[in-house]
Design a protein around this motif. Structure first.
Motif, PDB file in Angstrom:
ATOM      1  N   HIS A 127       0.840  -1.198   0.000  1.00 34.91           N
ATOM      2  CA  HIS A 127       0.000   0.000   0.000  1.00 34.91           C
ATOM      3  C   HIS A 127       0.875   1.248   0.000  1.00 34.91           C
ATOM      4  CE1 HIS A 127       1.049  -0.257   4.261  1.00 34.91           C
ATOM      5  NE2 HIS A 127       0.624   0.987   4.417  1.00 34.91           N
ATOM      6  N   ASP A 128       0.353   2.318  -0.569  1.00 34.55           N
ATOM      7  CA  ASP A 128       1.005   3.630  -0.512  1.00 34.55           C
ATOM      8  C   ASP A 128       0.345   4.495   0.554  1.00 34.55           C
ATOM      9  OD1 ASP A 128       2.609   5.948  -1.561  1.00 34.55           O
ATOM     10  OD2 ASP A 128       0.603   6.681  -2.072  1.00 34.55           O
ATOM     11  N   ASP A 129      -0.977   4.500   0.593  1.00 39.23           N
ATOM     12  CA  ASP A 129      -1.716   5.332   1.545  1.00 39.23           C
ATOM     13  C   ASP A 129      -2.807   4.489   2.200  1.00 39.23           C
ATOM     14  OD1 ASP A 129      -4.179   7.250   2.127  1.00 39.23           O
ATOM     15  OD2 ASP A 129      -2.365   8.475   2.200  1.00 39.23           O
ATOM     16  N   LEU A 130      -2.696   4.284   3.513  1.00 36.77           N
ATOM     17  CA  LEU A 130      -3.648   3.425   4.205  1.00 36.77           C
ATOM     18  C   LEU A 130      -5.063   3.995   4.137  1.00 36.77           C
ATOM     19  CD1 LEU A 130      -4.067   0.862   5.893  1.00 36.77           C
ATOM     20  CD2 LEU A 130      -3.695   2.262   7.940  1.00 36.77           C
ATOM     21  N   GLY A 131      -5.200   5.304   4.300  1.00 40.77           N
ATOM     22  CA  GLY A 131      -6.523   5.910   4.245  1.00 40.77           C
ATOM     23  C   GLY A 131      -7.215   5.672   2.918  1.00 40.77           C
ATOM     24  N   ARG A 132      -6.454   5.723   1.831  1.00 46.94           N
ATOM     25  CA  ARG A 132      -7.019   5.474   0.502  1.00 46.94           C
ATOM     26  C   ARG A 132      -7.524   4.036   0.396  1.00 46.94           C
ATOM     27  NH1 ARG A 132      -2.603   5.894  -2.625  1.00 46.94           N
ATOM     28  NH2 ARG A 132      -2.641   8.161  -2.462  1.00 46.94           N
ATOM     29  N   ILE A 133      -6.768   3.095   0.981  1.00 46.11           N
ATOM     30  CA  ILE A 133      -7.168   1.688   0.928  1.00 46.11           C
ATOM     31  C   ILE A 133      -8.407   1.444   1.781  1.00 46.11           C
ATOM     32  CG2 ILE A 133      -6.468  -0.679   1.467  1.00 46.11           C
ATOM     33  CD1 ILE A 133      -5.169   0.552  -1.004  1.00 46.11           C
ATOM     34  N   LEU A 134      -8.469   2.044   2.951  1.00 45.54           N
ATOM     35  CA  LEU A 134      -9.642   1.865   3.804  1.00 45.54           C
ATOM     36  C   LEU A 134     -10.898   2.395   3.114  1.00 45.54           C
ATOM     37  CD1 LEU A 134      -8.242   2.769   7.340  1.00 45.54           C
ATOM     38  CD2 LEU A 134      -8.425   0.521   6.260  1.00 45.54           C
ATOM     39  N   ARG A 135     -10.777   3.514   2.420  1.00 47.63           N
ATOM     40  CA  ARG A 135     -11.929   4.048   1.699  1.00 47.63           C
ATOM     41  C   ARG A 135     -12.304   3.139   0.524  1.00 47.63           C
ATOM     42  NH1 ARG A 135     -14.944   8.472   2.281  1.00 47.63           N
ATOM     43  NH2 ARG A 135     -13.634   9.130   4.023  1.00 47.63           N
ATOM     44  N   PHE A 136     -11.318   2.517  -0.088  1.00 44.13           N
ATOM     45  CA  PHE A 136     -11.593   1.533  -1.138  1.00 44.13           C
ATOM     46  C   PHE A 136     -12.397   0.372  -0.575  1.00 44.13           C
ATOM     47  CE2 PHE A 136      -9.820  -2.490  -3.028  1.00 44.13           C
ATOM     48  CZ  PHE A 136     -10.539  -2.452  -4.213  1.00 44.13           C
ATOM     49  N   PHE A 137     -12.037  -0.122   0.605  1.00 44.56           N
ATOM     50  CA  PHE A 137     -12.784  -1.198   1.236  1.00 44.56           C
ATOM     51  C   PHE A 137     -14.253  -0.812   1.425  1.00 44.56           C
ATOM     52  CE2 PHE A 137      -8.783  -2.815   3.692  1.00 44.56           C
ATOM     53  CZ  PHE A 137      -8.317  -3.413   2.537  1.00 44.56           C
ATOM     54  N   ALA A 138     -14.487   0.475   1.711  1.00 42.08           N
ATOM     55  CA  ALA A 138     -15.842   0.932   2.024  1.00 42.08           C
ATOM     56  C   ALA A 138     -16.660   1.300   0.795  1.00 42.08           C
ATOM     57  CB  ALA A 138     -15.774   2.145   2.963  1.00 42.08           C
ATOM     58  N   THR A 139     -15.992   1.636  -0.329  1.00 47.89           N
ATOM     59  CA  THR A 139     -16.726   2.217  -1.458  1.00 47.89           C
ATOM     60  C   THR A 139     -16.559   1.475  -2.786  1.00 47.89           C
ATOM     61  OG1 THR A 139     -14.870   3.649  -2.066  1.00 47.89           O
ATOM     62  CG2 THR A 139     -16.447   4.519  -0.433  1.00 47.89           C
ATOM     63  N   ASP A 140     -15.607   0.542  -2.878  1.00 51.95           N
ATOM     64  CA  ASP A 140     -15.282  -0.100  -4.155  1.00 51.95           C
ATOM     65  C   ASP A 140     -14.791   0.903  -5.186  1.00 51.95           C
ATOM     66  OD1 ASP A 140     -15.991  -2.580  -3.183  1.00 51.95           O
ATOM     67  OD2 ASP A 140     -18.018  -2.537  -4.020  1.00 51.95           O
ATOM     68  N   ALA A 141     -14.191   1.980  -4.731  1.00 46.99           N
ATOM     69  CA  ALA A 141     -13.631   2.985  -5.636  1.00 46.99           C
ATOM     70  C   ALA A 141     -12.226   3.342  -5.161  1.00 46.99           C
ATOM     71  CB  ALA A 141     -14.503   4.240  -5.664  1.00 46.99           C
ATOM     72  N   ILE A 142     -11.298   3.465  -6.105  1.00 45.65           N
ATOM     73  CA  ILE A 142      -9.909   3.770  -5.761  1.00 45.65           C
ATOM     74  C   ILE A 142      -9.426   4.949  -6.593  1.00 45.65           C
ATOM     75  CG2 ILE A 142      -8.949   2.119  -7.436  1.00 45.65           C
ATOM     76  CD1 ILE A 142      -7.550   2.790  -3.890  1.00 45.65           C
ATOM     77  N   THR A 143      -8.732   5.880  -5.957  1.00 43.15           N
ATOM     78  CA  THR A 143      -8.202   7.048  -6.652  1.00 43.15           C
ATOM     79  C   THR A 143      -6.855   6.716  -7.274  1.00 43.15           C
ATOM     80  OG1 THR A 143      -9.313   8.508  -5.081  1.00 43.15           O
ATOM     81  CG2 THR A 143      -7.553   9.468  -6.409  1.00 43.15           C
ATOM     82  N   LEU A 144      -6.668   7.079  -8.535  1.00 50.18           N
ATOM     83  CA  LEU A 144      -5.439   6.815  -9.276  1.00 50.18           C
ATOM     84  C   LEU A 144      -4.502   8.011  -9.180  1.00 50.18           C
ATOM     85  CD1 LEU A 144      -7.007   5.216 -12.489  1.00 50.18           C
ATOM     86  CD2 LEU A 144      -6.463   4.135 -10.305  1.00 50.18           C
ATOM     87  N   PRO A 145      -3.221   7.828  -9.479  1.00 47.79           N
ATOM     88  CA  PRO A 145      -2.269   8.944  -9.385  1.00 47.79           C
ATOM     89  C   PRO A 145      -2.606  10.141 -10.267  1.00 47.79           C
ATOM     90  CG  PRO A 145      -1.084   6.855  -9.476  1.00 47.79           C
ATOM     91  CD  PRO A 145      -2.532   6.548  -9.739  1.00 47.79           C
ATOM     92  N   ASP A 146      -3.347   9.920 -11.355  1.00 48.14           N
ATOM     93  CA  ASP A 146      -3.706  11.047 -12.225  1.00 48.14           C
ATOM     94  C   ASP A 146      -4.929  11.803 -11.732  1.00 48.14           C
ATOM     95  OD1 ASP A 146      -5.812   9.367 -12.816  1.00 48.14           O
ATOM     96  OD2 ASP A 146      -5.304   9.078 -14.924  1.00 48.14           O
ATOM     97  N   GLY A 147      -5.448  11.417 -10.548  1.00 49.16           N
ATOM     98  CA  GLY A 147      -6.581  12.123  -9.959  1.00 49.16           C
ATOM     99  C   GLY A 147      -7.933  11.550 -10.312  1.00 49.16           C
ATOM    100  N   THR A 148      -7.986  10.620 -11.252  1.00 48.11           N
ATOM    101  CA  THR A 148      -9.247   9.992 -11.606  1.00 48.11           C
ATOM    102  C   THR A 148      -9.573   8.885 -10.604  1.00 48.11           C
ATOM    103  OG1 THR A 148      -8.175   8.390 -13.090  1.00 48.11           O
ATOM    104  CG2 THR A 148      -8.884  10.498 -14.048  1.00 48.11           C
ATOM    105  N   THR A 149     -10.810   8.430 -10.651  1.00 50.41           N
ATOM    106  CA  THR A 149     -11.264   7.371  -9.750  1.00 50.41           C
ATOM    107  C   THR A 149     -11.753   6.192 -10.569  1.00 50.41           C
ATOM    108  OG1 THR A 149     -11.919   8.963  -8.053  1.00 50.41           O
ATOM    109  CG2 THR A 149     -12.877   6.774  -7.910  1.00 50.41           C
ATOM    110  N   ARG A 150     -11.354   4.997 -10.153  1.00 48.00           N
ATOM    111  CA  ARG A 150     -11.769   3.782 -10.839  1.00 48.00           C
ATOM    112  C   ARG A 150     -12.605   2.932  -9.903  1.00 48.00           C
ATOM    113  NH1 ARG A 150      -6.878   0.544 -12.026  1.00 48.00           N
ATOM    114  NH2 ARG A 150      -7.276  -0.516 -10.054  1.00 48.00           N
TER     115      ARG A 150
END
Length: 348
Positions: A175-198
């Motif tokens: 992992h790079d950012d734990l907060g980003r991963i925890l939000r992924f667990f909750a939302t099924d959405a992950i932020t990419l380095p270019d600022g977009t969300t997948r």
């Protein structure tokens, strides 16, 4: 598919740098031993030992090629799993790496074994680096970490107390950012380095870990103890025991636990998002998350760095390795490979 998997093994051997990566036979052998649950590695001495740390001795396993002296060493950091250094896949990998001609030390990271990503783990890994450096009579040894253990490995390698002992670092599925991963667990959405969300379906295990780490926020005080036991047993695949603990909680807690145990888990998402929003407004919670996130904390890294990730990882998305590429100081990133040959830290 084999060519991609072979590339993965080649990267590992290149990081070890004790046998040329051009030796494809060695790479294939390493890959086979890691991916085959029935593979046996002969000619290794294995022992249990204890690593001295500021918090007391920590259990560890050591794997060394038999009757060979003056070997280089590698500290291997396991991921989040309750079996810790007794988990079959990490043992298989440790033996496969040792068989390339390396002494491997596998320390027990108690926080990771209890599903917590905690800065105290950095001290344990650092102590293992010092101990293996002493045992091998080498100033520097390698450091490899799997999953969340990969993030801890990177943080340890960048820590000024331990950087001098690190010859190279390999992070697999980190992992790079734990907060980003925890939000992924909750939302099924992950932020990419270019600022977009997948949008990507997160493994249900992640939401359960998130609730387990937030049990005081998610349950009323009288239910916390039994809810924690229920969640721990569920994560350890002790389903009957988990349900027995859940039965001892209040009706509201039982209903919430049932939603946690639901493989879909969609009904739990709004509550998880609200809990994360509250935590992010708390300075102490934000600081705790930053302390265990490589993002912004790798300035002290001095060792050559190798990043590996599974393209279809549903626990820690592969985009985290793309984030990490931008965090490694200039000139130190030797290779970053995102491959369909692995899923999280397992070879297909």
């Amino acid at each position: 598919a084999f060519a991609r998997a072979l590339a993965l093994a080649l990267v590992v051997l290149a990081a070890l740098s004790y046998r040329p990566a051009a030796h494809h036979a060695d790479a294939a052998q390493l890959l086979t031993r890691f991916s085959d649950s029935n593979a046996r590695v002969e000619g290794l001495d294995e022992q249990e030992t204890f690593v001295p740390t500021p918090r007391g001795p920590v259990r560890a396993r050591v794997f060394a090629p038999r009757a060979r002296a003056a070997l280089p060493g590698v500290v291997l950091v396991h991921g989040v799993h309750y079996k810790g250094i007794d988990e079959s896949r990490i043992l298989r990998f440790a033996r496969a790496v040792a068989d390339t001609g390396v002494v491997v030390m596998l320390p027990e990271i108690s926080e990771l074994a209890d599903y917590h990503v905690d800065p105290r783990s950095i001290d344990t890994v650092g102590a293992a680096l010092r101990e293996l450096s002493r045992r091998t009579s080498r100033g520097r040894v390698g450091l490899m970490g799997m999953s969340f253990g990969g993030g801890i490995a990177l943080l340890t390698a960048a820590d000024p107390r331990f950087a001098e002992h690190v010859g190279f670092v390999v992070a697999v599925g980190a992992h790079d950012d734990l907060g980003r991963i925890l939000r992924f667990f909750a939302t099924d959405a992950i932020t990419l380095p270019d600022g977009t969300t997948r949008t990507q379906k997160a493994h249900g295990y992640g939401a359960t870990v998130l609730v387990y780490n937030s049990v005081e926020r998610m349950f009323a005080a009288p239910d916390v103890a039994e809810a924690r036991l229920a969640l721990r047993d569920w994560l350890q695949e002790k389903r009957d025991e988990a349900r027995a603990h859940a039965a001892k909680t209040s009706p509201a807690a039982r209903e919430k636990l049932a939603r946690v145990f639901d493989p879909d888990g969609a009904s739990l998402r709004p509550e998880l998002v609200a809990m994360l929003d509250t935590a992010e407004r708390d300075p102490a919670s934000r600081a705790a998350g930053r302390a265990v996130s490589p993002h912004g904390n790798l300035g002290g890294l001095r060792a050559p760095t190798y990043l590996l990730h599974g393209e279809g990882d549903t626990v820690i998305p592969a985009s985290e390795t793309r984030w990490l590429e931008g965090q490694v100081p200039p000139g130190l990133l030797r290779q970053a490979l995102v491959s369909p040959a692995i899923q999280h830290v397992e070879v297909h």
